[in-house]
Design a protein around this motif. Structure first.
Motif, PDB file in Angstrom:
ATOM      1  N   LYS A 107     -74.353 -83.424  -4.495  1.00  0.00           N
ATOM      2  CA  LYS A 107     -74.189 -82.152  -3.778  1.00  0.00           C
ATOM      3  C   LYS A 107     -72.945 -81.403  -4.259  1.00  0.00           C
ATOM      4  O   LYS A 107     -72.981 -80.192  -4.476  1.00  0.00           O
ATOM      5  N   ILE A 108     -71.840 -82.120  -4.429  1.00  0.00           N
ATOM      6  CA  ILE A 108     -70.604 -81.488  -4.900  1.00  0.00           C
ATOM      7  C   ILE A 108     -70.790 -80.973  -6.328  1.00  0.00           C
ATOM      8  O   ILE A 108     -70.319 -79.878  -6.661  1.00  0.00           O
ATOM      9  N   ASN A 109     -71.507 -81.728  -7.166  1.00  0.00           N
ATOM     10  CA  ASN A 109     -71.811 -81.258  -8.526  1.00  0.00           C
ATOM     11  C   ASN A 109     -72.642 -79.977  -8.486  1.00  0.00           C
ATOM     12  O   ASN A 109     -72.442 -79.067  -9.289  1.00  0.00           O
ATOM     13  N   GLN A 110     -73.583 -79.921  -7.528  1.00  0.00           N
ATOM     14  CA  GLN A 110     -74.415 -78.730  -7.379  1.00  0.00           C
ATOM     15  C   GLN A 110     -73.565 -77.526  -6.953  1.00  0.00           C
ATOM     16  O   GLN A 110     -73.702 -76.431  -7.504  1.00  0.00           O
ATOM     17  N   TYR A 111     -72.651 -77.729  -6.003  1.00  0.00           N
ATOM     18  CA  TYR A 111     -71.754 -76.651  -5.579  1.00  0.00           C
ATOM     19  C   TYR A 111     -70.860 -76.200  -6.741  1.00  0.00           C
ATOM     20  O   TYR A 111     -70.559 -75.011  -6.862  1.00  0.00           O
ATOM     21  N   THR A 112     -70.442 -77.154  -7.566  1.00  0.00           N
ATOM     22  CA  THR A 112     -69.614 -76.826  -8.726  1.00  0.00           C
ATOM     23  C   THR A 112     -70.383 -75.921  -9.681  1.00  0.00           C
ATOM     24  O   THR A 112     -69.838 -74.943 -10.205  1.00  0.00           O
ATOM     25  N   ARG A 113     -71.667 -76.230  -9.901  1.00  0.00           N
ATOM     26  CA  ARG A 113     -72.492 -75.390 -10.766  1.00  0.00           C
ATOM     27  C   ARG A 113     -72.626 -73.979 -10.196  1.00  0.00           C
ATOM     28  O   ARG A 113     -72.564 -72.998 -10.930  1.00  0.00           O
ATOM     29  N   TYR A 114     -72.853 -73.892  -8.898  1.00  0.00           N
ATOM     30  CA  TYR A 114     -72.966 -72.578  -8.255  1.00  0.00           C
ATOM     31  C   TYR A 114     -71.672 -71.785  -8.396  1.00  0.00           C
ATOM     32  O   TYR A 114     -71.701 -70.581  -8.643  1.00  0.00           O
ATOM     33  N   LEU A 115     -70.539 -72.447  -8.223  1.00  0.00           N
ATOM     34  CA  LEU A 115     -69.243 -71.784  -8.311  1.00  0.00           C
ATOM     35  C   LEU A 115     -68.927 -71.337  -9.743  1.00  0.00           C
ATOM     36  O   LEU A 115     -68.201 -70.364  -9.945  1.00  0.00           O
ATOM     37  N   THR A 116     -69.510 -72.022 -10.722  1.00  0.00           N
ATOM     38  CA  THR A 116     -69.275 -71.675 -12.128  1.00  0.00           C
ATOM     39  C   THR A 116     -69.744 -70.259 -12.445  1.00  0.00           C
ATOM     40  O   THR A 116     -69.088 -69.537 -13.206  1.00  0.00           O
ATOM     41  N   VAL A 117     -70.851 -69.831 -11.835  1.00  0.00           N
ATOM     42  CA  VAL A 117     -71.429 -68.519 -12.163  1.00  0.00           C
ATOM     43  C   VAL A 117     -70.467 -67.373 -11.818  1.00  0.00           C
ATOM     44  O   VAL A 117     -70.126 -66.575 -12.707  1.00  0.00           O
ATOM     45  N   PRO A 118     -69.982 -67.248 -10.575  1.00  0.00           N
ATOM     46  CA  PRO A 118     -69.052 -66.142 -10.320  1.00  0.00           C
ATOM     47  C   PRO A 118     -67.727 -66.278 -11.080  1.00  0.00           C
ATOM     48  O   PRO A 118     -67.144 -65.267 -11.504  1.00  0.00           O
ATOM     49  N   LEU A 119     -67.265 -67.523 -11.292  1.00  0.00           N
ATOM     50  CA  LEU A 119     -66.026 -67.695 -12.049  1.00  0.00           C
ATOM     51  C   LEU A 119     -66.199 -67.256 -13.499  1.00  0.00           C
ATOM     52  O   LEU A 119     -65.294 -66.649 -14.082  1.00  0.00           O
ATOM     53  N   ALA A 120     -67.356 -67.550 -14.096  1.00  0.00           N
ATOM     54  CA  ALA A 120     -67.619 -67.111 -15.475  1.00  0.00           C
ATOM     55  C   ALA A 120     -67.653 -65.591 -15.544  1.00  0.00           C
ATOM     56  O   ALA A 120     -67.129 -64.987 -16.486  1.00  0.00           O
ATOM     57  N   PHE A 121     -68.250 -64.968 -14.540  1.00  0.00           N
ATOM     58  CA  PHE A 121     -68.325 -63.510 -14.493  1.00  0.00           C
ATOM     59  C   PHE A 121     -66.923 -62.906 -14.375  1.00  0.00           C
ATOM     60  O   PHE A 121     -66.567 -61.970 -15.103  1.00  0.00           O
ATOM     61  N   ILE A 122     -66.104 -63.475 -13.484  1.00  0.00           N
ATOM     62  CA  ILE A 122     -64.738 -62.969 -13.271  1.00  0.00           C
ATOM     63  C   ILE A 122     -63.869 -63.186 -14.513  1.00  0.00           C
ATOM     64  O   ILE A 122     -63.153 -62.289 -14.961  1.00  0.00           O
ATOM     65  N   GLN A 123     -63.952 -64.400 -15.089  1.00  0.00           N
ATOM     66  CA  GLN A 123     -63.142 -64.684 -16.283  1.00  0.00           C
ATOM     67  C   GLN A 123     -63.594 -63.831 -17.463  1.00  0.00           C
ATOM     68  O   GLN A 123     -62.768 -63.371 -18.260  1.00  0.00           O
ATOM     69  N   GLY A 124     -64.914 -63.617 -17.577  1.00  0.00           N
ATOM     70  CA  GLY A 124     -65.430 -62.757 -18.640  1.00  0.00           C
ATOM     71  C   GLY A 124     -64.927 -61.327 -18.492  1.00  0.00           C
ATOM     72  O   GLY A 124     -64.505 -60.694 -19.470  1.00  0.00           O
ATOM     73  N   PHE A 125     -64.945 -60.811 -17.252  1.00  0.00           N
ATOM     74  CA  PHE A 125     -64.464 -59.456 -16.993  1.00  0.00           C
ATOM     75  C   PHE A 125     -62.967 -59.347 -17.310  1.00  0.00           C
ATOM     76  O   PHE A 125     -62.517 -58.367 -17.914  1.00  0.00           O
ATOM     77  N   SER A 126     -62.206 -60.373 -16.939  1.00  0.00           N
ATOM     78  CA  SER A 126     -60.765 -60.378 -17.226  1.00  0.00           C
ATOM     79  C   SER A 126     -60.507 -60.363 -18.726  1.00  0.00           C
ATOM     80  O   SER A 126     -59.637 -59.625 -19.213  1.00  0.00           O
ATOM     81  N   MET A 127     -61.275 -61.165 -19.468  1.00  0.00           N
ATOM     82  CA  MET A 127     -61.100 -61.217 -20.923  1.00  0.00           C
ATOM     83  C   MET A 127     -61.456 -59.875 -21.560  1.00  0.00           C
ATOM     84  O   MET A 127     -60.722 -59.362 -22.415  1.00  0.00           O
ATOM     85  N   LEU A 128     -62.559 -59.271 -21.119  1.00  0.00           N
ATOM     86  CA  LEU A 128     -62.957 -57.978 -21.672  1.00  0.00           C
ATOM     87  C   LEU A 128     -61.940 -56.887 -21.335  1.00  0.00           C
ATOM     88  O   LEU A 128     -61.649 -56.025 -22.168  1.00  0.00           O
ATOM     89  N   SER A 129     -61.401 -56.926 -20.114  1.00  0.00           N
ATOM     90  CA  SER A 129     -60.377 -55.942 -19.723  1.00  0.00           C
ATOM     91  C   SER A 129     -59.134 -56.094 -20.583  1.00  0.00           C
ATOM     92  O   SER A 129     -58.532 -55.095 -21.019  1.00  0.00           O
ATOM     93  N   LEU A 130     -58.733 -57.330 -20.854  1.00  0.00           N
ATOM     94  CA  LEU A 130     -57.571 -57.580 -21.701  1.00  0.00           C
ATOM     95  C   LEU A 130     -57.815 -57.061 -23.114  1.00  0.00           C
ATOM     96  O   LEU A 130     -56.957 -56.374 -23.688  1.00  0.00           O
ATOM     97  N   LEU A 131     -58.983 -57.371 -23.678  1.00  0.00           N
ATOM     98  CA  LEU A 131     -59.295 -56.929 -25.035  1.00  0.00           C
ATOM     99  C   LEU A 131     -59.376 -55.403 -25.108  1.00  0.00           C
ATOM    100  O   LEU A 131     -58.982 -54.806 -26.110  1.00  0.00           O
ATOM    101  N   ARG A 132     -59.861 -54.795 -24.047  1.00  0.00           N
ATOM    102  CA  ARG A 132     -59.943 -53.330 -24.012  1.00  0.00           C
ATOM    103  C   ARG A 132     -58.545 -52.719 -23.956  1.00  0.00           C
ATOM    104  O   ARG A 132     -58.256 -51.721 -24.625  1.00  0.00           O
TER     105      ARG A 132
END
Length: 197
Positions: A107-132
């Motif tokens: 169950k905790i592994n499943q929650y970790t997978r779910y949490l990965t999606v918004p974190l990837a989106f946020i980290q991706g946006f941060s990286m793109l903002s920095l590069l911009r």
């Protein structure tokens, strides 16, 4: 040499080794498929100049400096794992779930997978903002931004999935192997850059 031959003649072990190698090769191929919309020469210069981001690029196996479809690497999944470990200490319900044995761990592994999606989106946006802000990305309209974020997030999820397949059906911890192969793949470039200084 005898031991290696014995390992190779063991059908199940040979299958696991070949699966692991095959999935790691796929990961390295994905690391060299770039997304559009960025000046790669300027991006490589940015990572060479900036030591902190150069180190992040090293751990991602060069996916950041290639602006590949797996731009974020496995980083958001690792961040999600750390957050979940901290939450199991703070949140009593998660702490109780952790003590439930294999079911709680799944169950905790499943929650970790779910949490990965918004974190990837946020980290991706941060990286793109920095590069911009650094002028590496010249023009990015909202549709390109969302498309790039979706591709980068999907790339992280794909790597997470490959890591889990290696862990379950291959040899060793898949996430650790993906990180290790990325570091090894970046070493020749790092050595060349160090020698040039």
């Amino acid at each position: 040499m005898n031991n290696i031959q014995k390992i190779w003649h063991h059908k199940e072990l040979r299958k696991r080794i070949l699966l692991t190698i095959g999935l790691l090769v796929i990961e390295r191929i994905l690391a060299h498929i770039p997304m559009p919309g960025v000046n790669l020469e300027q991006l490589k210069t940015f990572f060479d100049r900036n030591q902190i981001f150069g180190l992040l690029n090293l751990f991602s196996g060069g996916t950041m400096s290639n602006f590949s479809i797996i731009l974020m690497g496995i980083g958001p999944y690792i961040t999600a794992s750390i957050v979940m470990q901290l939450l199991t200490i703070i949140v009593p319900a998660l702490e109780a779930l952790q003590k439930e044995g294999e079911f709680g761990k799944q169950k905790i592994n499943q929650y970790t997978r779910y949490l990965t999606v918004p974190l990837a989106f946020i980290q991706g946006f941060s990286m793109l903002s920095l590069l911009r802000s650094q002028g590496v990305i010249t023009h990015f309209d909202p549709i390109n931004l969302i498309t790039t974020l979706l591709v980068a997030t999907a790339g992280t999820i794909l790597l997470m999935w490959l890591g889990e397949i290696i862990t379950e059906n291959g040899i060793g911890n898949g996430v650790s192997l993906i990180i290790t192969v990325g570091i090894i793949a970046s070493m020749p470039t790092s050595i060349r850059n160090t020698a040039a200084i």
